[in-house]
Design a protein around this motif. Sequence first.
Motif, short mmCIF file in Angstrom:
data_model
loop_
_atom_site.label_atom_id
_atom_site.label_comp_id
_atom_site.label_asym_id
_atom_site.label_seq_id
_atom_site.Cartn_x
_atom_site.Cartn_y
_atom_site.Cartn_z
N LEU A 1 0.83 -1.21 0.00
CA LEU A 1 0.00 0.00 0.00
C LEU A 1 0.87 1.26 0.00
N ARG A 2 0.48 2.24 -0.81
CA ARG A 2 1.15 3.53 -0.86
C ARG A 2 0.12 4.63 -0.58
N TRP A 3 0.59 5.69 0.12
CA TRP A 3 -0.31 6.79 0.49
C TRP A 3 0.31 8.11 0.05
N PRO B 1 5.03 3.77 4.54
CA PRO B 1 4.22 2.75 5.23
C PRO B 1 4.70 2.50 6.66
N ILE C 1 1.28 2.79 8.75
CA ILE C 1 0.69 1.50 9.11
C ILE C 1 0.64 1.31 10.63
N ALA D 1 -2.20 3.31 11.81
CA ALA D 1 -3.49 2.65 11.54
C ALA D 1 -3.75 1.54 12.55
N GLU D 2 -2.68 0.81 12.91
CA GLU D 2 -2.80 -0.26 13.91
C GLU D 2 -3.28 0.30 15.25
N ILE E 1 -6.87 0.16 10.92
CA ILE E 1 -6.28 -0.94 10.15
C ILE E 1 -7.34 -1.87 9.58
N MET F 1 -8.79 -0.12 6.46
CA MET F 1 -7.73 -0.05 5.47
C MET F 1 -7.44 -1.43 4.88
N GLY F 2 -7.39 -2.45 5.75
CA GLY F 2 -7.14 -3.82 5.28
C GLY F 2 -8.25 -4.33 4.38
N ASN G 1 -0.66 -8.58 2.65
CA ASN G 1 -0.29 -8.62 4.07
C ASN G 1 -1.51 -8.38 4.94
N SER H 1 -2.97 -7.74 8.70
CA SER H 1 -2.65 -7.34 10.07
C SER H 1 -3.14 -8.40 11.05
#
Length: 569
Positions: free
Chosen positions: A356-358, A368, A372, A375-376, A381, A384-385, A412, A414
Amino acid sequence: MKNIQSNTEMIMAERAKRIEIEQKYMSVIEHNLDPIFTIQKDFKIIYANNAVHTTFGYRQKELTGRSIFNFIEDDKNKDFEMYLRMAFLGEAIELEGISFFHKKGQYLPSYMKTIPVAIMGEVQEVHLILRDTSVQSKNNERLLFLSFHDQLTGLWNRRALKEHFDGDTKYPLCKDENISFVHLDLDRFKTINDSLGRNGADEILKKVAERIKTVCPKNGSIYRTGGDEFIVCLRNYSIEQTEKFVQKILSDFSKPFYFEHQEYFISSSIGIAVFPDDGTGLEELLQKSEQAVQYVKERGRAHYRFFQEEMNSSFSDVALMEAHLRRAIEFDEFEIHYQPQVNLKTGQIDSFEALLRWNNRKFGFVSPAQFIPMAEESGFIHSMGDWVMDQVCKQLKEWQGKNFRPVRIAVNISPKQFREGSFAQKVNFLIEKYGIHPSSFEVEITESALMHMGDTLSTLESLKETGVTISVDDFGTGYSSLSYLKQYPIDIIKIDRSFIKDIEMDQKNEAIAKTIINLAHNLGMEVIAEGVERELQVKILLEANCHKAQGFLFSKAIPATEVVKKYLV
């Protein structure tokens, strides 16, 4: 004759009625669960019910004729006598805080009620009803303890921190007095949580608390203010003394923590704010110490920093960045890039890893490694996942619809997302929704997820029934047992880049990589090496019969349009 007989019967009936009333009265007293003493006007005891023996240990014969004052604390005798005199004047009284002497030699805190007993309008006796409040006092003490202490570690809690701070700062301090707020935040403790589960992580936290206690000075107080956060308040400590204390903590944390005969290494990022230099309010000081912690975490962790004003802007950026992250899907700021996985023997590419790119309108391209974890921590997350899985399935559908050669894409997942009860159902729904080949979708889980045996096995079996491919990412860096590999339906093992990085120079890394490759072969699994950047690394992996590799030597992660041009057309 009849009149005499009638009068006798009336007298007998009245006597029987009186006896019945007396027995009822005595029954109420005798069987009362509260201790009851009866005293006369000279304050001597003439009666004690059975509950007196149960509560205070005395028999009736040990009390009869003795003064009630013999059983009351001397310093309370004056007040007690005044209340008894009021009772003999006909006033019922309640009294707390009276300590009554137990036969075994200790005073028991008691609550007392006086009941005047009047005969023909004159008080002849007084009943003293007592209740042992020692158990209640202990319960109150325990409740008081729990309200100011962390139940897991026994340390002071956040409420206690506020109370102590209010007390310490109630009066103006001398100009050379201060309080250092040392804020410890354990690094990557989520990994411990994922690996050991809640109970194991709690045991580690207890050991962390004990280790902090061993270095905390007498004029310091330790508080647990969050799951893996601690505050140490140092009163009248200079900057130099505070630094020495923090360095001692960091040094002690370099030693392993043991749980079930296994070593675990935990580092801590530490931020420090000082009262009154950095603020005079508790929340302000805690916020600034947290800003200093965040500053340390962004610059490598496992170190310490005193708060500085320039940290304010970076801390507000973190909060702002999280707000922007939550709107990234809505504003179409996410994009998925795909890194090729090369067959080392044939050079062909038929699988990719989705990354993933932002690209944010305010912050630009955000790493990331930065968004990331954010987000966790924030819980984003999950959304997003789900978005990533949906987009990958949509992309596979597009490529399959154009009859491009078949490829597999790894996503991937989480640990938090994987442990959702509905995760397998979500994957199955997406595969049916887009009508893609199940084996073209690869679920990539971390090694730490293998620790949760029951839920993990159930989820993986459901995924295998659907037909998806399953891989274990970063293999070799977690704490799972190798025996789990034979129990789970795993298709692919990915060797972590930390073992590949210096494989041509570090014999231990080479030995570990070759062991993992051999293990995968013996278990009938495919093995992929991550982070390959040099030709010599490829040579060593080929000699060890590694199936595939990915890394900058072959290609960085690229947009879907480039994947089509380079590999699919």
